[in-house]
Design a protein around this motif. Structure first.
Motif, PDB file in Angstrom:
ATOM      1  N   THR A 138      -0.380 -50.673  34.954  1.00 52.22           N
ATOM      2  CA  THR A 138      -0.331 -51.905  35.759  1.00 52.22           C
ATOM      3  C   THR A 138      -1.194 -52.984  35.108  1.00 52.22           C
ATOM      4  O   THR A 138      -2.285 -53.300  35.593  1.00 52.22           O
ATOM      5  N   GLY A 190       3.782 -54.355  38.176  1.00 55.08           N
ATOM      6  CA  GLY A 190       3.921 -53.115  38.912  1.00 55.08           C
ATOM      7  C   GLY A 190       3.983 -51.934  37.967  1.00 55.08           C
ATOM      8  O   GLY A 190       4.114 -52.088  36.745  1.00 55.08           O
ATOM      9  N   GLU A 191       3.877 -50.750  38.512  1.00 52.42           N
ATOM     10  CA  GLU A 191       3.882 -49.542  37.688  1.00 52.42           C
ATOM     11  C   GLU A 191       5.183 -49.445  36.899  1.00 52.42           C
ATOM     12  O   GLU A 191       6.272 -49.616  37.453  1.00 52.42           O
TER      13      GLU A 191
END
Length: 369
Positions: free
Chosen positions: A172, A204-205
């Motif tokens: 992230t 975001g991941e």
């Protein structure tokens, strides 16, 4: 004022305790330490706010950033900056001390009548960096900061960016999106600290790119894919880093295309100017310094490649610089070598410099002041 003295030590203790967490600060306190945000305390000004020097009771100094009133726009910038600064802690990131978000009811005249209106005050309190921004210290090869200080600044900026991209949270990264000399502050020891996270984005991941719905940033430092297609990746910051590195070394954002030079001639020209200065100073580390200069200018040029996939990552940059620092390679004397024989293969980034000479003119297109 009553009550202020009891609050004041909390800010002083935060400043003195490196492990202390940022906290909410009262507007009354921030107004008091900046002498009611007086012009005499102003130390910086930008499109979204003014920065003031705040002096605490014990003589310690902080910086207080007061955002100008732009409903909607500055609310988002303020929340974004506070949110990101809360999670950041690194030697090369400006230290966040606290914030203030207070709404007051003030009486104003509207259409000939007195009305009460809500006025929101949004402020950020940061560590004070006495040497100001890097922008104040940019100069060409013949004067200004010596090479060792410039190299230290380059290393520090790269380290801070590596932290944002690779270390802050697994998968992230934080993309700064407004890296430029005026957003890099310097300590007394010339340690650089990245500042101003109002435009930054948290991925975001497993997210590798996003498309911006609104544009922000500074012309001359914005990557072409962001400027024209609104594509944001970690390589957006890498492009900005490259422009800054070239500017630190040469005092200019102009590259080979703007000067009508080939890639190798540009590198050789920069090296010659630095060699002349180092020789005049009777530098005892001449060859080592010239090797570092060449590697850093190659690094900067690699970072501003038009094709984002050919730019190095922050991790590759850090590994390359560390490898150079740790090495005890014998550097040959290049003083008598013609320009087309200057070595360009020492930097360990696995990126071909030939690619740069084949790209469109980045500097003419994107580096207007």
């Amino acid at each position: 004022m009553i009550g202020q003295s009891s609050r004041r030590p909390s800010l002083e203790s935060i400043l003195q305790d490196i492990q202390a967490k940022p906290c909410k600060l009262p507007l009354e306190l921030l107004s008091d330490i900046t002498d009611d945000f007086s012009d005499e305390r102003e130390i910086g000004r930008g499109g979204f706010g003014v920065v003031y020097k705040g002096v605490l009771d014990n003589g310690d100094v902080v910086a207080v950033k007061k955002l100008v009133s732009m409903p909607g726009v500055n609310d988002q910038l303020f929340e974004n900056e506070v949110y990101h600064l809360m999670m950041l802690k690194h030697r090369n990131i400006v230290r966040f001390l606290g914030y203030c978000f207070e709404t007051q009811h003030v009486c104003i005249e509207h259409k000939g009548k007195q009305r009460f209106a809500e006025m929101s005050e949004k402020l950020i309190c940061l560590e004070y960096l006495p040497n100001g921004s890097l922008e104040r210290h940019i100069s060409d090869e013949s004067c200004g900061l010596d090479w060792h200080k410039r190299y230290k600044i380059i290393r520090g900026i790269c380290s801070g960016l590596h932290y944002l991209h690779e270390e802050i949270q697994t998968n992230t990264p934080i993309i700064h999106l407004d890296l430029k000399p005026s957003n890099i502050l310097l300590t007394n020891e010339m340690v650089p600290k990245i500042a101003d996270f109002g435009l930054s984005r948290l991925f975001g991941e497993q997210q590798s790119r996003i498309y911006a719905t609104t544009m922000g940033g500074s012309f001359g430092y914005m990557a072409p894919e962001y400027l024209h297609k609104r594509i944001i990746t970690k390589k957006s910051d890498i492009f900005s880093l490259g422009v800054i590195v070239i500017e630190i070394i040469t005092g200019r954002r102009d590259g080979p295309d703007s000067n009508g030079m080939s890639m190798l001639d540009f590198i050789a020209n920069v090296l010659e100017k630095w060699r002349n200065r180092l020789e005049d100073l009777r530098c005892t580390t001449l060859e080592k310094d010239c090797q570092q200069i060449r590697i850093c200018i190659e690094l900067g040029l690699n970072c501003v490649q038009f094709d984002e996939t050919k730019r190095p990552t922050a991790k590759e940059i850090i590994n390359s610089l560390k490898m150079q620092d740790d090495s005890n390679l014998h550097v040959i004397d290049e003083e008598k070598l013609p320009a087309d024989e200057v070595g360009v293969g020492d930097i360990e980034l696995c990126i071909c410099l030939y690619c740069i000479s084949c790209t469109p003119s980045l500097y003419n297109l994107y580096h207007e002041r």
